[in-house]
Design a protein around this motif. Sequence first.
Motif, short mmCIF file in Angstrom:
data_model
loop_
_atom_site.label_atom_id
_atom_site.label_comp_id
_atom_site.label_asym_id
_atom_site.label_seq_id
_atom_site.Cartn_x
_atom_site.Cartn_y
_atom_site.Cartn_z
N GLN A 3 0.85 -1.20 0.00
CA GLN A 3 0.00 0.00 0.00
C GLN A 3 0.88 1.24 0.00
O GLN A 3 1.86 1.31 0.74
CB GLN A 3 -0.90 0.02 1.24
CG GLN A 3 -2.22 -0.68 1.06
CD GLN A 3 -3.20 -0.31 2.14
OE1 GLN A 3 -2.88 -0.29 3.32
NE2 GLN A 3 -4.44 -0.03 1.74
N LEU A 4 0.51 2.19 -0.82
CA LEU A 4 1.17 3.49 -0.86
C LEU A 4 0.12 4.55 -0.58
O LEU A 4 -0.90 4.61 -1.27
CB LEU A 4 1.81 3.73 -2.23
CG LEU A 4 2.83 2.70 -2.72
CD1 LEU A 4 3.29 3.02 -4.13
CD2 LEU A 4 4.02 2.63 -1.78
N VAL A 5 0.38 5.38 0.42
CA VAL A 5 -0.59 6.39 0.81
C VAL A 5 0.07 7.75 0.79
O VAL A 5 0.99 8.01 1.58
CB VAL A 5 -1.17 6.09 2.20
CG1 VAL A 5 -2.18 7.16 2.58
CG2 VAL A 5 -1.82 4.71 2.23
N GLU A 6 -0.42 8.62 -0.10
CA GLU A 6 0.15 9.97 -0.21
C GLU A 6 -0.57 10.92 0.73
O GLU A 6 -1.75 10.73 1.07
CB GLU A 6 0.02 10.52 -1.63
CG GLU A 6 0.68 9.70 -2.72
CD GLU A 6 -0.31 8.83 -3.44
OE1 GLU A 6 -0.07 8.49 -4.63
OE2 GLU A 6 -1.34 8.48 -2.83
N SER A 7 0.14 11.96 1.11
CA SER A 7 -0.45 13.04 1.91
C SER A 7 0.36 14.30 1.66
O SER A 7 1.46 14.24 1.10
CB SER A 7 -0.47 12.69 3.39
OG SER A 7 0.85 12.49 3.86
N GLY A 8 -0.19 15.43 2.10
CA GLY A 8 0.55 16.68 2.01
C GLY A 8 0.14 17.62 0.89
O GLY A 8 0.67 18.73 0.77
N GLY A 9 -0.79 17.19 0.06
CA GLY A 9 -1.25 18.07 -1.00
C GLY A 9 -2.05 19.24 -0.44
O GLY A 9 -2.38 19.27 0.75
N GLY A 10 -2.36 20.20 -1.29
CA GLY A 10 -3.14 21.34 -0.86
C GLY A 10 -3.10 22.45 -1.88
O GLY A 10 -2.69 22.23 -3.03
N SER A 11 -3.53 23.62 -1.45
CA SER A 11 -3.56 24.79 -2.33
C SER A 11 -2.58 25.83 -1.82
O SER A 11 -2.58 26.16 -0.63
CB SER A 11 -4.98 25.37 -2.36
OG SER A 11 -5.90 24.45 -2.90
#
Length: 128
Positions: A3-11
């Motif tokens: 499993q690969l789980v991304e985080s940290g995106g935004g505007s």
Amino acid sequence: QVQLVESGGGSVQAGGSLRLSCAASGWTYRRNCMGWFRQAPGKEREGVAAIWTGGGSPYYHDSVKGRFTISQDNAKNTLYLQMNNLKPEDTAVYYCAARILSCSYGSSWDRDSHYTYWGQGTQVTVSS
């Protein structure tokens, strides 16, 4: 099961910074190629950066050289993408990907078809 789980995106506004993270689990291989890809609306997915977890120089798309930095923390099984001086054209969904083959194999570090495992993606939006 990998499993690969991304985080940290935004505007953010142009010129700003974001750091994406990709937490990997269920991975049994000690060394592998891990990459970041992105896909903007109406465009094909493109390779942004990649790194061989065993060491060596990372790979970058020309458009992000000098602005983005890919790194890893093997102890945490986490991949990062530090993005500085963001531009509106960086707006896209960013994906983390992994494969067993070396990043340098067939000069294919940026070919999404050569990656086996993918995260769900995280949105990055850069406004001007």
